[in-house]
Design a protein around this motif. Structure first.
Motif, mmCIF file in Angstrom:
data_model
loop_
_atom_site.group_PDB
_atom_site.id
_atom_site.type_symbol
_atom_site.label_atom_id
_atom_site.label_comp_id
_atom_site.label_asym_id
_atom_site.label_seq_id
_atom_site.Cartn_x
_atom_site.Cartn_y
_atom_site.Cartn_z
ATOM 1 N N GLU A 21 0.811 -1.217 0.000
ATOM 2 C CA GLU A 21 0.000 0.000 0.000
ATOM 3 C C GLU A 21 0.844 1.267 0.000
ATOM 4 O OE1 GLU A 21 -3.291 0.391 -0.511
ATOM 5 O OE2 GLU A 21 -3.042 -1.721 -1.014
ATOM 6 N N TRP A 40 0.795 6.078 -8.388
ATOM 7 C CA TRP A 40 0.649 7.331 -7.650
ATOM 8 C C TRP A 40 -0.446 7.267 -6.591
ATOM 9 C CZ3 TRP A 40 -4.058 9.838 -7.841
ATOM 10 C CH2 TRP A 40 -4.926 9.466 -8.872
ATOM 11 N N GLN A 41 -1.396 6.349 -6.748
ATOM 12 C CA GLN A 41 -2.502 6.244 -5.805
ATOM 13 C C GLN A 41 -2.070 5.654 -4.461
ATOM 14 O OE1 GLN A 41 -5.834 4.198 -7.582
ATOM 15 N NE2 GLN A 41 -5.840 5.493 -9.398
ATOM 16 N N LYS A 42 -0.895 5.045 -4.419
ATOM 17 C CA LYS A 42 -0.381 4.487 -3.181
ATOM 18 C C LYS A 42 -0.005 5.606 -2.200
ATOM 19 C CE LYS A 42 -0.180 0.145 -4.782
ATOM 20 N NZ LYS A 42 -0.837 -1.037 -4.164
ATOM 21 N N ASN A 43 0.301 5.216 -0.967
ATOM 22 C CA ASN A 43 0.856 6.172 -0.009
ATOM 23 C C ASN A 43 2.336 6.326 -0.329
ATOM 24 O OD1 ASN A 43 -1.608 6.422 1.444
ATOM 25 N ND2 ASN A 43 -1.161 4.485 2.493
ATOM 26 N N ILE A 61 3.859 19.700 -3.790
ATOM 27 C CA ILE A 61 2.909 18.991 -2.943
ATOM 28 C C ILE A 61 2.063 19.935 -2.107
ATOM 29 C CG2 ILE A 61 2.712 17.389 -0.979
ATOM 30 C CD1 ILE A 61 5.228 15.976 -2.084
ATOM 31 N N GLU A 62 2.669 20.948 -1.542
ATOM 32 C CA GLU A 62 1.994 21.766 -0.540
ATOM 33 C C GLU A 62 1.423 23.082 -1.064
ATOM 34 O OE1 GLU A 62 4.672 22.326 2.710
ATOM 35 O OE2 GLU A 62 4.979 20.174 3.047
ATOM 36 N N LYS A 124 -2.155 14.188 -8.670
ATOM 37 C CA LYS A 124 -1.731 12.855 -8.260
ATOM 38 C C LYS A 124 -0.838 12.855 -7.026
ATOM 39 C CE LYS A 124 -1.825 10.968 -12.975
ATOM 40 N NZ LYS A 124 -1.015 10.322 -14.041
ATOM 41 N N LYS A 126 -0.697 15.248 -4.364
ATOM 42 C CA LYS A 126 -1.054 16.087 -3.231
ATOM 43 C C LYS A 126 -1.130 15.316 -1.906
ATOM 44 C CE LYS A 126 -1.174 20.130 -5.116
ATOM 45 N NZ LYS A 126 -0.218 21.178 -4.686
ATOM 46 N N HIS A 127 -1.253 14.005 -1.965
ATOM 47 C CA HIS A 127 -1.272 13.200 -0.730
ATOM 48 C C HIS A 127 0.109 12.611 -0.414
ATOM 49 C CE1 HIS A 127 -1.693 10.178 -3.897
ATOM 50 N NE2 HIS A 127 -1.295 9.255 -3.034
ATOM 51 N N TRP A 128 1.091 12.874 -1.251
ATOM 52 C CA TRP A 128 2.440 12.348 -1.036
ATOM 53 C C TRP A 128 3.137 13.092 0.103
ATOM 54 C CZ3 TRP A 128 5.323 11.389 -6.332
ATOM 55 C CH2 TRP A 128 4.540 10.537 -7.127
ATOM 56 N N LYS A 129 4.210 12.481 0.600
ATOM 57 C CA LYS A 129 5.042 13.090 1.637
ATOM 58 C C LYS A 129 6.480 13.212 1.126
ATOM 59 C CE LYS A 129 1.815 13.085 4.880
ATOM 60 N NZ LYS A 129 0.709 12.536 4.064
#
Length: 230
Positions: A21, A40-43, A61-62, A124, A126-129
């Motif tokens: 995941e 890209w949908q993964k964490n 991202i931010e 794609k 925006k949820h990445w770190k």
């Protein structure tokens, strides 16, 4: 997401698909593997030691929006730029050391293509770190680990944190201790893990380069046996 010398955008399809995941890229670069297909949908967790590169990711991202990116000016051939986001589109490793650069036709074209790509694909990530620092700062989690360091040969030199600054035996030990699965990229000089050939790439002047891979999984030991990798 943006141009980066040595990125895997054109060959990402040849690597095993992620079976976990989360995806962690400890040498993020432009994160072509995490952007490929539905990955890209993964964490996704990116780790990048080069502050200039990690700052780009942090901004994308931010803060960035498609409108902001679209409004960034195009580059005119012959003009000079000191923006790192422009400079890395020069298609050379030495770009990582330039403070200013004269815009060439290649740079202008790459920048125009990247602007369009960033606008279309920004949603794609925006949820990445993003973590700025050494690969050892990556979260110790079960994940698909896509490890793509500067290669242990001349092609790995030139980056701001290139091959001469890497302890490959230490990196190998660290990689084997990751939980989940490890997809490790190397060139023909990689001898610190049991690498296997992945594919041959055609380069300039008729030259070819060998892409190597090391794969290890806690849950999918049969994967390589079923793949084309040998």
């Amino acid at each position: 997401m943006f141009y980066y010398y040595g990125r895997k955008k054109q060959i990402a399809k040849h690597y095993p698909s992620p079976n976990f995941e989360a995806i962690v890229e400890p040498f993020a670069g432009s994160a072509a593997y995490s952007l490929y297909g539905e990955n890209w949908q993964k964490n996704v967790f990116l780790v990048e030691k080069d502050e200039s590169v990690s700052d780009i990711w942090k901004w994308l991202i931010e803060e960035a929006t498609p409108q902001v990116i679209n409004n960034l000016p195009d580059l005119e051939i012959g003009e000079k730029s000191s923006e790192f986001l422009h400079i890395i589109h020069a298609a050379t490793k030495m770009a990582f050391h330039y403070k200013t650069i004269k815009v060439t036709a290649v740079l202008a074209r790459n920048w125009q293509i990247s602007k369009r790509y960033m606008c279309e694909n920004l949603f794609k990530i925006k949820h990445w770190k993003i973590i700025c620092g050494d690969y050892t700062l990556a979260p110790d989690i079960e994940a698909t680990w896509f490890i793509d360091p500067p290669y242990k040969d001349a092609s790995g030199e030139g980056y701001r944190y290139g091959s001469k600054l890497i302890d490959y035996q230490k990196l190998a030990t660290w990689s084997k201790n990751r939980k989940g699965e490890v997809i490790f990229c190397e060139g023909h000089c990689g001898n610190y893990l049991p690498f296997k050939p992945l594919l041959y790439l055609k380069g300039v002047a008729g030259k070819t380069s060998k892409e190597m891979i090391y794969y290890r999984s806690d849950s999918y030991p049969q994967l390589l046996a079923k793949s084309k990798i040998s």
